[in-house]
Design a protein around this motif. Structure first.
Motif, PDB file in Angstrom:
ATOM      1  N   VAL A  53       0.830  -1.219   0.000  1.00  0.00           N
ATOM      2  CA  VAL A  53       0.000   0.000   0.000  1.00  0.00           C
ATOM      3  C   VAL A  53       0.856   1.257   0.000  1.00  0.00           C
ATOM      4  CG1 VAL A  53      -1.644   1.354   1.343  1.00  0.00           C
ATOM      5  CG2 VAL A  53      -1.986  -1.093   1.066  1.00  0.00           C
ATOM      6  N   SER A  75       0.541   5.559  -1.928  1.00  0.00           N
ATOM      7  CA  SER A  75      -0.469   6.478  -2.471  1.00  0.00           C
ATOM      8  C   SER A  75      -0.998   5.973  -3.813  1.00  0.00           C
ATOM      9  CB  SER A  75       0.125   7.872  -2.662  1.00  0.00           C
ATOM     10  OG  SER A  75       0.927   8.228  -1.579  1.00  0.00           O
ATOM     11  N   LEU A  97      -3.061   2.615  -3.392  1.00  0.00           N
ATOM     12  CA  LEU A  97      -4.314   2.821  -2.660  1.00  0.00           C
ATOM     13  C   LEU A  97      -5.362   3.486  -3.562  1.00  0.00           C
ATOM     14  CD1 LEU A  97      -5.690   2.366   0.057  1.00  0.00           C
ATOM     15  CD2 LEU A  97      -5.029   4.665   0.712  1.00  0.00           C
ATOM     16  N   LEU A  98      -4.885   4.363  -4.417  1.00  0.00           N
ATOM     17  CA  LEU A  98      -5.790   5.009  -5.369  1.00  0.00           C
ATOM     18  C   LEU A  98      -6.387   3.970  -6.321  1.00  0.00           C
ATOM     19  CD1 LEU A  98      -6.688   7.902  -5.963  1.00  0.00           C
ATOM     20  CD2 LEU A  98      -4.799   8.105  -7.578  1.00  0.00           C
ATOM     21  N   THR A 108      -8.837   1.663  -4.431  1.00  0.00           N
ATOM     22  CA  THR A 108     -10.118   2.336  -4.186  1.00  0.00           C
ATOM     23  C   THR A 108     -10.927   2.451  -5.480  1.00  0.00           C
ATOM     24  OG1 THR A 108      -8.997   3.585  -2.463  1.00  0.00           O
ATOM     25  CG2 THR A 108     -11.151   4.390  -3.149  1.00  0.00           C
ATOM     26  N   SER A 109     -10.259   2.824  -6.584  1.00  0.00           N
ATOM     27  CA  SER A 109     -10.976   2.930  -7.859  1.00  0.00           C
ATOM     28  C   SER A 109     -11.607   1.598  -8.234  1.00  0.00           C
ATOM     29  CB  SER A 109     -10.034   3.333  -8.989  1.00  0.00           C
ATOM     30  OG  SER A 109      -9.349   4.480  -8.666  1.00  0.00           O
ATOM     31  N   THR A 137     -14.528   0.741  -5.937  1.00  0.00           N
ATOM     32  CA  THR A 137     -15.641   1.655  -6.205  1.00  0.00           C
ATOM     33  C   THR A 137     -16.369   1.228  -7.473  1.00  0.00           C
ATOM     34  OG1 THR A 137     -14.348   3.433  -5.230  1.00  0.00           O
ATOM     35  CG2 THR A 137     -16.241   4.087  -6.546  1.00  0.00           C
ATOM     36  N   ASN A 162     -14.751   3.733   9.168  1.00  0.00           N
ATOM     37  CA  ASN A 162     -15.717   4.771   8.812  1.00  0.00           C
ATOM     38  C   ASN A 162     -17.060   4.492   9.476  1.00  0.00           C
ATOM     39  OD1 ASN A 162     -13.945   6.082   7.061  1.00  0.00           O
ATOM     40  ND2 ASN A 162     -14.510   4.754   5.352  1.00  0.00           N
ATOM     41  N   PRO A 188     -11.363   1.280   5.061  1.00  0.00           N
ATOM     42  CA  PRO A 188      -9.958   0.842   5.144  1.00  0.00           C
ATOM     43  C   PRO A 188      -9.810  -0.540   5.793  1.00  0.00           C
ATOM     44  CG  PRO A 188     -10.172   3.114   5.867  1.00  0.00           C
ATOM     45  CD  PRO A 188     -11.569   2.611   5.632  1.00  0.00           C
ATOM     46  N   PHE A 216      -5.682  12.779 -12.500  1.00  0.00           N
ATOM     47  CA  PHE A 216      -5.505  12.464 -11.080  1.00  0.00           C
ATOM     48  C   PHE A 216      -6.660  13.034 -10.254  1.00  0.00           C
ATOM     49  CE2 PHE A 216      -3.916  13.750  -6.849  1.00  0.00           C
ATOM     50  CZ  PHE A 216      -3.636  12.498  -6.346  1.00  0.00           C
ATOM     51  N   GLN A 231      -9.633  10.875 -10.354  1.00  0.00           N
ATOM     52  CA  GLN A 231      -9.485   9.629  -9.581  1.00  0.00           C
ATOM     53  C   GLN A 231      -9.536   9.881  -8.080  1.00  0.00           C
ATOM     54  OE1 GLN A 231      -5.678   8.332 -11.069  1.00  0.00           O
ATOM     55  NE2 GLN A 231      -6.604   6.783 -12.408  1.00  0.00           N
ATOM     56  N   VAL A 232      -8.866  10.941  -7.669  1.00  0.00           N
ATOM     57  CA  VAL A 232      -8.700  11.129  -6.222  1.00  0.00           C
ATOM     58  C   VAL A 232      -9.994  11.617  -5.572  1.00  0.00           C
ATOM     59  CG1 VAL A 232      -7.916  13.540  -6.068  1.00  0.00           C
ATOM     60  CG2 VAL A 232      -6.881  11.790  -4.588  1.00  0.00           C
ATOM     61  N   LEU A 247     -12.487  10.062  -5.362  1.00  0.00           N
ATOM     62  CA  LEU A 247     -13.070   8.907  -4.682  1.00  0.00           C
ATOM     63  C   LEU A 247     -12.540   8.752  -3.260  1.00  0.00           C
ATOM     64  CD1 LEU A 247     -12.550   6.302  -7.561  1.00  0.00           C
ATOM     65  CD2 LEU A 247     -14.692   7.438  -6.947  1.00  0.00           C
ATOM     66  N   ILE A 248     -11.454   9.439  -2.975  1.00  0.00           N
ATOM     67  CA  ILE A 248     -10.800   9.227  -1.677  1.00  0.00           C
ATOM     68  C   ILE A 248     -11.371  10.174  -0.638  1.00  0.00           C
ATOM     69  CG2 ILE A 248      -8.570   9.337  -0.479  1.00  0.00           C
ATOM     70  CD1 ILE A 248      -8.636   7.083  -2.470  1.00  0.00           C
ATOM     71  N   GLN A 249     -11.820   9.586   0.476  1.00  0.00           N
ATOM     72  CA  GLN A 249     -12.308  10.426   1.568  1.00  0.00           C
ATOM     73  C   GLN A 249     -11.213  10.612   2.592  1.00  0.00           C
ATOM     74  OE1 GLN A 249     -15.421   7.965   2.972  1.00  0.00           O
ATOM     75  NE2 GLN A 249     -16.800   8.479   1.283  1.00  0.00           N
ATOM     76  N   ILE A 305      -9.585  10.641   6.266  1.00  0.00           N
ATOM     77  CA  ILE A 305      -9.751   9.670   7.326  1.00  0.00           C
ATOM     78  C   ILE A 305      -8.771   9.968   8.429  1.00  0.00           C
ATOM     79  CG2 ILE A 305      -8.073   7.999   6.473  1.00  0.00           C
ATOM     80  CD1 ILE A 305     -10.284   5.912   7.067  1.00  0.00           C
ATOM     81  N   THR A 343      -4.451   3.748   6.693  1.00  0.00           N
ATOM     82  CA  THR A 343      -5.215   4.968   6.957  1.00  0.00           C
ATOM     83  C   THR A 343      -4.321   6.203   6.845  1.00  0.00           C
ATOM     84  OG1 THR A 343      -4.924   4.496   9.317  1.00  0.00           O
ATOM     85  CG2 THR A 343      -7.043   3.936   8.354  1.00  0.00           C
ATOM     86  N   VAL A 364      -1.766   6.494   4.739  1.00  0.00           N
ATOM     87  CA  VAL A 364      -1.608   6.738   3.297  1.00  0.00           C
ATOM     88  C   VAL A 364      -2.875   7.383   2.738  1.00  0.00           C
ATOM     89  CG1 VAL A 364      -1.329   5.635   1.040  1.00  0.00           C
ATOM     90  CG2 VAL A 364       0.100   4.926   2.953  1.00  0.00           C
ATOM     91  N   GLN A 365      -4.028   6.889   3.197  1.00  0.00           N
ATOM     92  CA  GLN A 365      -5.284   7.456   2.686  1.00  0.00           C
ATOM     93  C   GLN A 365      -5.409   8.937   3.071  1.00  0.00           C
ATOM     94  OE1 GLN A 365      -8.804   5.071   3.240  1.00  0.00           O
ATOM     95  NE2 GLN A 365     -10.149   6.830   2.925  1.00  0.00           N
ATOM     96  N   GLN A 412      -2.947  10.989   3.594  1.00  0.00           N
ATOM     97  CA  GLN A 412      -1.993  11.742   2.766  1.00  0.00           C
ATOM     98  C   GLN A 412      -2.510  11.923   1.348  1.00  0.00           C
ATOM     99  OE1 GLN A 412       1.402   9.198   3.055  1.00  0.00           O
ATOM    100  NE2 GLN A 412       2.240  10.232   4.833  1.00  0.00           N
ATOM    101  N   LEU A 413      -3.113  10.868   0.836  1.00  0.00           N
ATOM    102  CA  LEU A 413      -3.623  10.916  -0.525  1.00  0.00           C
ATOM    103  C   LEU A 413      -4.740  11.959  -0.619  1.00  0.00           C
ATOM    104  CD1 LEU A 413      -3.370   9.550  -3.272  1.00  0.00           C
ATOM    105  CD2 LEU A 413      -4.826   7.716  -2.438  1.00  0.00           C
TER     106      LEU A 413
END
Lengths: 430, 378
Positions: A357, A359, A362-363, A366-367, A370, A406, A425, B170, B173-174, B176-178, B180, B193, B195-196, B198-199
């Protein structure tokens, strides 16, 4: 006698399989631990379908040698066939009725790793995959002897170029460092001695099968781990199998894979390693001991492992029957997520666990999740998505190894809840 | 989780990157940026910065040498490939350092392995790129942006780097990221969590800074490479706070008919870098940026029968920027002292370049201090 709760059964299935499959969990609930573990380790034999057509060794190797254009051509062929081979394994991972065998095959593929990129021989990687699956829960002694003679391995670690006249240490070094003893338990002179013993282990240029070439074998007397003599490679492997470190090393790797990647218990590992040697390296027996051990079940070891890309990609669609991506796209996603089958980053295989994992990945994770779960979430609309008919609490217990991070969706509906859990997560760990 | 618990968790984390939102508020981009340009396939440095007075060069490369009368003289009997003339104004302004004879001993001639060695700065099969050990100590928040798919030197779980085709893709795509709050149930979940978080912060930053970006008044080539450099320039002048970028120009594996392929690529490279440098100058950022090229290896000195070159070892690389001390660094290629593969030697360890950037540009502890530093920065 302890019997499995729903959460125990879920833990066993998720850790040893490809996704926490509902039906499998249901079959194990209420069974005593030992019985459940035996059921998992004795899943029905499930073999992959026919492999894709692949160019044989004696077509690609001469092409590779002839000139730069030929090499380029061989490279292009290897890439194309390699993608098909990746798709072939992914297909089997989606369909297999024996996920534990595939998990073990993936484990051995990470340890005894070889790559299409270096070998440019997809058919060899296929052969190696068949070998690893055959011994996945079999005998480690045989596996080690066989892998040393495996054509993909002989090319990947340059063993086939290890000649009396020009020794190549690559295989011998990794045999000691990665496959058996681990760093710190041998000296440079042991690497050199082992290299001598494996000289002449080569490939038949006509068909790419293993041959020993006596004319290239060194008969020099060497000292290996304190023993002096004229050794053949097989004798080196047997000496390594007598060394207590080999079993400890393998048990440690399995501990990291199945129990906890960061928190080790040396006492238990040594104990399991001793039993592994006493069973003459019966992998299934070792796995039985490992999975029956209290350390596997305790709460603090649950949810401690980061799911691999294969668990995210394949495990999820085996759990929830969402419409799947095509195989070509799954092959591509494996690459983006850092787990290209038959193409490890280096001789150490994949670093795994938390390294999965970052950045970027993880993107993509998630994509993917989703997109997979994007269908209509309105509970009054029938979509045909078949989810377990059970309480919200049970759905949560099923999807996640640890409580959700969450808040759960406020609007009722199981599709919406499952999607919320999928994107939590906590879904990334097992 | 209660706020107090959250702080406790934060205190146990190795990096302070939980707080990128504070650095995001800082105006303008950081003042110590490096743009890495990977020349994929193994660029032939010998036909880029050419020993055009050395008869041995013309003997070993009868059909692919740069003709003497076309070469653009630099200094010390070396000249630039004519397809790179777009870089000459920057050379004359003293803004380009050419580092000759850079590489590592016993060069591995496999593309994959040698690239790994360059990107991890180690021959020990590490899974982490060299920047993973440097950038998290240098700053919080976003570290790097990669304008292709391979994170390369940014690989590693501590390096907060994002990969994109373009800022626009980007951002879609991003979304979608909440956001956290880091969760410490297990080290695995804590990492995910974090990394999420930071993203999400990187996405917020790009959304804020790139939604109505200040445009560039400098034209870029419309090739993929040109557009990617243009994206980097846009992010820098709009104040995105990454300190390192990576773009890639591929196709340097010139085993056959090298001249056409390499000329074309070198032209792309130099036109792209020239636009980039002009954009930085126009924005007053040229003193805050270093452009650094790297490649898995150089190429064989003797040309092959296909009018190309096979995999080599030592090569020449470029460092360019407003604060660069221009000139030729390192020894000229010694064509009479080749290694056992008939390749050029690499008297300058590539980690000396990394160490120079680490120590003299980012002002961090130099893990390769033993190699010394190159006098390429003024």
């Amino acid at each position: 006698m302890q019997v499995l709760t729903f959460s125990d059964a879920r833990h066993l299935v998720a850790r040893t399989g490809l996704g926490a499959e509902w039906e499998t969990i249901q079959r194990l609930v209420g069974k005593p631990r030992a019985v459940a573990v035996d059921l998992v380790l004795n899943q029905p034999i499930s073999l992959p379908g026919a492999p894709p057509a692949m160019s044989p060794w004696n077509k690609l190797e001469p092409l590779r040698q002839v000139n730069p254009q030929g090499r380029k051509q061989a490279w292009v062929i290897a890439q194309q066939e390699g993608k098909l081979l990746q798709g072939w394994w992914l297909n089997h991972l989606i369909r297999t009725r024996s996920p534990v065998v595939e998990r073990m095959t993936l484990f051995w593929h990470g340890l005894f790793t070889s790559s299409i990129q270096k070998t440019l021989q997809p058919s060899f990687l296929y052969k190696q995959n068949v070998l690893l699956r055959h011994y996945a829960l079999g005998n480690f002694r045989y596996l080690l002897h066989e892998i040393a003679k495996d054509p993909a391995m002989l090319v990947y670690l340059d063993g086939h170029q290890n000649m009396r006249s020009s020794p190549n240490e690559n295989f011998a070094r990794e045999l000691l460092e990665l496959f058996t003893l681990g760093r710190g338990y041998y000296r440079e002179s042991d690497v050199k001695a082992a290299t001598q013993a494996f000289t002449g282990w080569s490939l038949d240029p006509n068909n790419g099968t293993f041959v020993k070439r006596p004319d290239q074998h060194s008969s020099k007397r060497v000292t290996f781990l304190g023993r002096t003599g004229q050794f053949d490679g097989d004798e080196i492997i047997d000496i390594l199998l007598q060394h207590p470190r080999t079993a400890e090393h393998i048990v440690t790797l399995l501990w990291r894979e199945f129990i906890n990647p960061v928190r080790l218990d040396q006492g238990i590992i040594r104990h399991l390693a001793q039993a592994f040697r006493q069973s003459d390296y019966d992998i299934r027996a070792l796995m039985r001991a490992l999975l029956n051990h209290e350390a596997f079940w305790v709460k603090y070891n649950r949810g401690t492992i980061t799911k691999s890309p294969i668990e995210i990609l394949i495990g999820t669609i085996r759990m929830v029957p969402y419409p799947q991506e095509g195989i070509t796209e799954l092959v591509n996603l494996c690459r983006l997520l850092g787990q290209e089958l038959f193409d490890p980053p280096n001789v150490k295989g994949w670093a795994g666990d938390q390294h999965w994992v970052n950045s970027q990945t993880l993107l993509v994770r998630t994509s993917y999740l989703t997109k997979l779960s994007r269908g209509n979430l309105n509970r009054r609309v029938f979509t045909g998505l078949d989810l377990p008919q059970t309480s919200n609490e049970r759905l949560q217990e099923w999807m996640l190894a640890v409580p959700a991070v969450n808040p759960l969706p406020r609007i009722p509906g199981d599709r919406r809840l499952v999607r919320g859990l999928l994107l939590d997560p906590a879904f990334q760990v097992v | 989780m209660k706020r107090r618990d959250f702080l406790k968790v934060a205190a146990t984390l190795p990096t302070l990157s939980l707080l990128p939102l504070t650095s995001e508020a800082a105006p303008g981009s950081p003042d110590r940026i490096v743009v890495f340009v990977k020349l994929g396939g193994g660029n032939d440095g010998l036909n880029m910065v050419v020993p055009y007075q050395d008869p041995q060069y013309y003997r070993l490369r009868p059909t692919i040498a740069v003709p003497r009368h076309l070469a653009l003289p630099l200094e010390q009997n070396m000249a630039l490939n004519p397809y790179m003339k777009a870089l000459m104004p920057f050379w004359k302004a003293g803004e380009i350092a050419w580092i000759q004879g850079i590489g590592y001993p016993n060069t591995d001639l496999s593309h994959f392995r040698s690239l790994d060695i360059w990107e991890t700065a180690s021959a020990q099969y590490r899974s982490e790129g060299w920047l993973n050990n440097i950038l998290p100590r240098f700053k919080q928040g976003l570290h790097g942006i990669i304008l292709d798919e391979n994170a390369g030197p940014f690989c590693g779980k501590d390096c907060n780097a994002i990969t994109m085709q373009s800022p626009e893709v980007f951002l879609s795509q991003v979304s979608l990221i909440q956001d956290i709050r880091p969760n410490a149930t297990s080290p695995a979940l804590r990492h995910i969590t974090q990394v999420q978080h930071q993203l999400y912060a990187a996405g917020e930053q790009l959304r804020t800074k790139m939604s109505r970006p200040q445009g560039l008044n400098v034209p870029f080539s419309t090739s993929v490479f040109g557009r990617r450099l243009e994206s980097v320039a846009k992010m820098i002048i709009n104040g995105v706070d990454a300190v390192a970028y990576k773009v890639e120009l591929d196709g340097f594996d010139t085993h056959v008919n090298q001249v056409d392929t390499q000329s074309n690529l070198l032209q792309h490279l130099s036109v792209g870098l020239s636009s980039f440098a002009n954009a930085m100058k126009a924005a007053g950022k040229w003193d805050n940026v270093l452009v650094v090229t790297y490649s898995e290896f150089g190429r064989r000195v003797q040309e092959n029968y296909g009018r190309g070159t096979d995999h080599g070892a030592g090569s020449t690389h470029l460092v360019m920027g407003g604060r660069v001390r221009g000139g030729l660094h390192g020894d000229r290629p010694r064509l009479n002292e080749l290694d056992h593969n008939m390749n050029l030697a690499s008297p300058i360890d590539f980690r000396k370049l990394y160490g120079t950037i680490t120590q003299n540009w980012w002002r961090q502890r130099n893990p390769w201090a033993g190699l010394g530093v190159l006098p390429i920065l003024s």
